[in-house]
Write a protein that holds these residues in place. Structure first.
Motif, PDB file in Angstrom:
ATOM      1  N   TRP A  23      49.748 -10.526 -31.045  1.00 32.10           N
ATOM      2  CA  TRP A  23      50.695  -9.761 -30.226  1.00 32.10           C
ATOM      3  C   TRP A  23      50.284  -8.293 -30.188  1.00 32.10           C
ATOM      4  O   TRP A  23      50.351  -7.639 -29.148  1.00 32.10           O
ATOM      5  N   TRP A  24      49.844  -7.754 -31.333  1.00 34.65           N
ATOM      6  CA  TRP A  24      49.428  -6.363 -31.409  1.00 34.65           C
ATOM      7  C   TRP A  24      48.235  -6.104 -30.496  1.00 34.65           C
ATOM      8  O   TRP A  24      48.212  -5.137 -29.733  1.00 34.65           O
ATOM      9  N   TRP A  26      47.323  -7.903 -27.874  1.00 32.84           N
ATOM     10  CA  TRP A  26      47.776  -8.092 -26.496  1.00 32.84           C
ATOM     11  C   TRP A  26      48.509  -6.859 -25.992  1.00 32.84           C
ATOM     12  O   TRP A  26      48.299  -6.419 -24.855  1.00 32.84           O
ATOM     13  N   SER A  27      49.375  -6.270 -26.838  1.00 29.10           N
ATOM     14  CA  SER A  27      50.146  -5.112 -26.392  1.00 29.10           C
ATOM     15  C   SER A  27      49.244  -3.901 -26.160  1.00 29.10           C
ATOM     16  O   SER A  27      49.467  -3.123 -25.235  1.00 29.10           O
ATOM     17  N   ILE A  28      48.215  -3.741 -26.985  1.00 26.65           N
ATOM     18  CA  ILE A  28      47.275  -2.635 -26.775  1.00 26.65           C
ATOM     19  C   ILE A  28      46.502  -2.847 -25.474  1.00 26.65           C
ATOM     20  O   ILE A  28      46.338  -1.922 -24.671  1.00 26.65           O
ATOM     21  N   ARG A  29      46.034  -4.057 -25.244  1.00 22.65           N
ATOM     22  CA  ARG A  29      45.299  -4.340 -24.010  1.00 22.65           C
ATOM     23  C   ARG A  29      46.192  -4.164 -22.784  1.00 22.65           C
ATOM     24  O   ARG A  29      45.749  -3.694 -21.743  1.00 22.65           O
ATOM     25  N   LYS A  30      47.469  -4.548 -22.899  1.00 22.06           N
ATOM     26  CA  LYS A  30      48.392  -4.406 -21.777  1.00 22.06           C
ATOM     27  C   LYS A  30      48.634  -2.926 -21.473  1.00 22.06           C
ATOM     28  O   LYS A  30      48.719  -2.529 -20.308  1.00 22.06           O
ATOM     29  N   ALA A  31      48.725  -2.109 -22.502  1.00 17.80           N
ATOM     30  CA  ALA A  31      48.971  -0.681 -22.297  1.00 17.80           C
ATOM     31  C   ALA A  31      47.787  -0.003 -21.618  1.00 17.80           C
ATOM     32  O   ALA A  31      47.967   0.973 -20.886  1.00 17.80           O
ATOM     33  N   ARG A  32      46.589  -0.491 -21.830  1.00 17.59           N
ATOM     34  CA  ARG A  32      45.399   0.110 -21.222  1.00 17.59           C
ATOM     35  C   ARG A  32      45.153  -0.378 -19.801  1.00 17.59           C
ATOM     36  O   ARG A  32      44.340   0.182 -19.085  1.00 17.59           O
ATOM     37  N   ARG A  33      45.838  -1.440 -19.403  1.00 19.17           N
ATOM     38  CA  ARG A  33      45.648  -2.007 -18.071  1.00 19.17           C
ATOM     39  C   ARG A  33      46.223  -1.066 -17.009  1.00 19.17           C
ATOM     40  O   ARG A  33      47.311  -0.526 -17.184  1.00 19.17           O
ATOM     41  N   LYS A  35      48.279   0.189 -13.935  1.00 22.43           N
ATOM     42  CA  LYS A  35      49.507  -0.339 -13.339  1.00 22.43           C
ATOM     43  C   LYS A  35      49.396  -0.312 -11.815  1.00 22.43           C
ATOM     44  O   LYS A  35      48.772   0.575 -11.241  1.00 22.43           O
TER      45      LYS A  35
END
Length: 65
Positions: A23-24, A26-33, A35
């Motif tokens: 989860w950690w 995934w959340s870091i990768r999502k934040a760098r994506r 928008k």
């Protein structure tokens, strides 16, 4: 019976650790994506660009030293 219980608790413990790390990451990768921009975002950016251009023109027209 208690051995089985301890085995299951150990498995749940490690599953929670692995899930937390996943989860950690995934959340870091999502934040760098990047928008997606909405039409409202585009309108706001256009307004900001226009304000910057007006400011640049006003600064260029001002007599300098």
């Amino acid at each position: 019976m208690t051995d089985l219980l301890y085995d299951l608790l150990g498995l749940a413990y490690w599953a929670a650790i692995v899930g937390g790390v996943a989860w950690w990451i995934w959340s870091i990768r999502k934040a760098r994506r990047p928008k997606a921009r909405t039409p409202r975002d585009e309108a706001e950016l256009a307004g900001l660009r226009a304000a910057i251009d007006r400011d640049r023109r006003a600064t260029a027209a001002r007599p300098g030293p």
